[in-house]
Design an enzyme around this catalytic site. Structure first.
Site, short mmCIF file in Angstrom:
data_model
loop_
_atom_site.label_atom_id
_atom_site.label_comp_id
_atom_site.label_asym_id
_atom_site.label_seq_id
_atom_site.Cartn_x
_atom_site.Cartn_y
_atom_site.Cartn_z
N ASP A 23 0.85 -1.20 0.00
CA ASP A 23 0.00 0.00 0.00
C ASP A 23 0.88 1.24 0.00
O ASP A 23 2.10 1.16 0.08
CB ASP A 23 -0.91 0.01 1.24
CG ASP A 23 -0.09 -0.02 2.53
OD1 ASP A 23 0.30 1.06 3.00
OD2 ASP A 23 0.17 -1.13 3.05
N ASP B 25 0.67 3.59 2.39
CA ASP B 25 0.47 4.17 3.71
C ASP B 25 -0.71 5.14 3.62
O ASP B 25 -1.70 4.83 2.96
CB ASP B 25 1.76 4.82 4.23
CG ASP B 25 1.79 4.92 5.75
OD1 ASP B 25 1.52 3.89 6.40
OD2 ASP B 25 2.09 5.99 6.29
#
Length: 290
Positions: A209, A211
């Site tokens: 991802d 973040d």
């Protein structure tokens, strides 16, 4: 010396095709029980050990992983080279979910974990200026490229305590002010302890991802992470399966002296050392204390 590759990773990374003589081994350590039993075997003529960092079924949070017991158990089994495989978030647009990063630096922001095997009665200071082994990192990089993985060589890993993900303000600070590249919760104090145990250590960060800093991707969503993790586990197995051929069964001394980190590290005079602590250090530091 024989090479023995220890892989610390998540569920699925020990399901390697072609692993021979596979058996789960229970290892007792003076630092308590490791996260789980350790799967040992032989792959391509090289001894292997696989340790689920969070335990099978994911029973340990990042803060409760028994890091000292894990590293001691691997050392006790004869592991010479540790490959850490872990999920992480990215602070860089060009380091996208699904990519791997061969980490070479850390910023340690953890605070609720025991970070050393040494202490009162036997004091030691090892250098972690360069906390990963370049030789081992190069092998992981080559294995990843050979497996067709998009991989980035070098990166700074921000180790946070967790288990919550970052706030937007924290994420922006780590990215913009601190210039970190990826963020995770498990490589510290693991890397520091591996250095104290004189084990070569490499960190393979599997990006899941962005973040929470990225304006187009929103906050971290655990369902998205799990979906990316599934594909990353396949890539992680492909990387690990190529390491025996790259590292070989016969291991020469580490050219970067990772396996001699304690040569000048212990400061406590021999007659002032705590016998109980010295006994606990038999696997980790037996080379210099015996």
């Amino acid at each position: 010396m024989d090479t023995m590759i220890g892989v610390i990773g998540g569920s699925g990374l020990y399901e390697i095709d072609g692993l021979e003589q596979a058996q789960w081994v229970t290892v007792n350590t003076p630092w308590g029980a490791p996260s789980d039993a350790i799967l040992t075997g032989v792959l391509g003529g090289v001894k292997m050990a696989f340790l689920p960092r969070h335990g099978r079924g994911h029973v340990h949070s990042p803060s409760t992983v028994p890091y000292r017991a894990n590293i001691d158990a691997l050392k006790r089994l004869g592991v010479t080279d540790v490959i850490s495989v872990s999920a992480c978030g990215s602070f860089r647009e060009d380091m996208a979910p699904g990519d791997f990063v061969i980490v070479d630096q850390f910023i340690d922001r953890t605070f609720a974990r025991e970070k050393s095997f040494f202490g009162t009665g036997c004091v030691a200071h090892v250098s972690v200026a360069h906390p990963t082994c370049p030789r081992l990192g190069d092998a992981c990089h080559e294995a990843a490229k050979d497996a067709g993985i998009t991989v980035h060589m070098g990166g700074t890993y921000l180790a946070m305590e967790g288990p919550q993900f970052s706030s937007v303000a924290e994420s922006r600070m780590y990215r913009e002010s601190w210039k970190a590249d990826v963020i995770g919760m498990t490589n510290m104090p693991e890397a520091k302890l591996a250095r104290e145990a004189e084990l070569d250590y490499a960190s393979v960060a599997m990006i899941t991802d962005y973040d929470s800093w990225h304006p187009e991707h929103g906050t971290v969503d655990i369902s998205d992470i799990i979906a990316t993790l599934t594909g990353n586990a396949d890539k992680g197995r492909a990387l690990v399966s190529r390491l025996p051929a790259l590292l070989g069964a016969d291991r020469a001394p580490c050219p970067h002296h990772c396996d001699r980190a304690l040569d000048y590290a212990i400061l406590t005079a021999p007659d002032a050392r705590d016998p109980a602590l010295v006994a606990k250090l038999d696997a980790v530091a037996g080379r210099v204390l015996s």
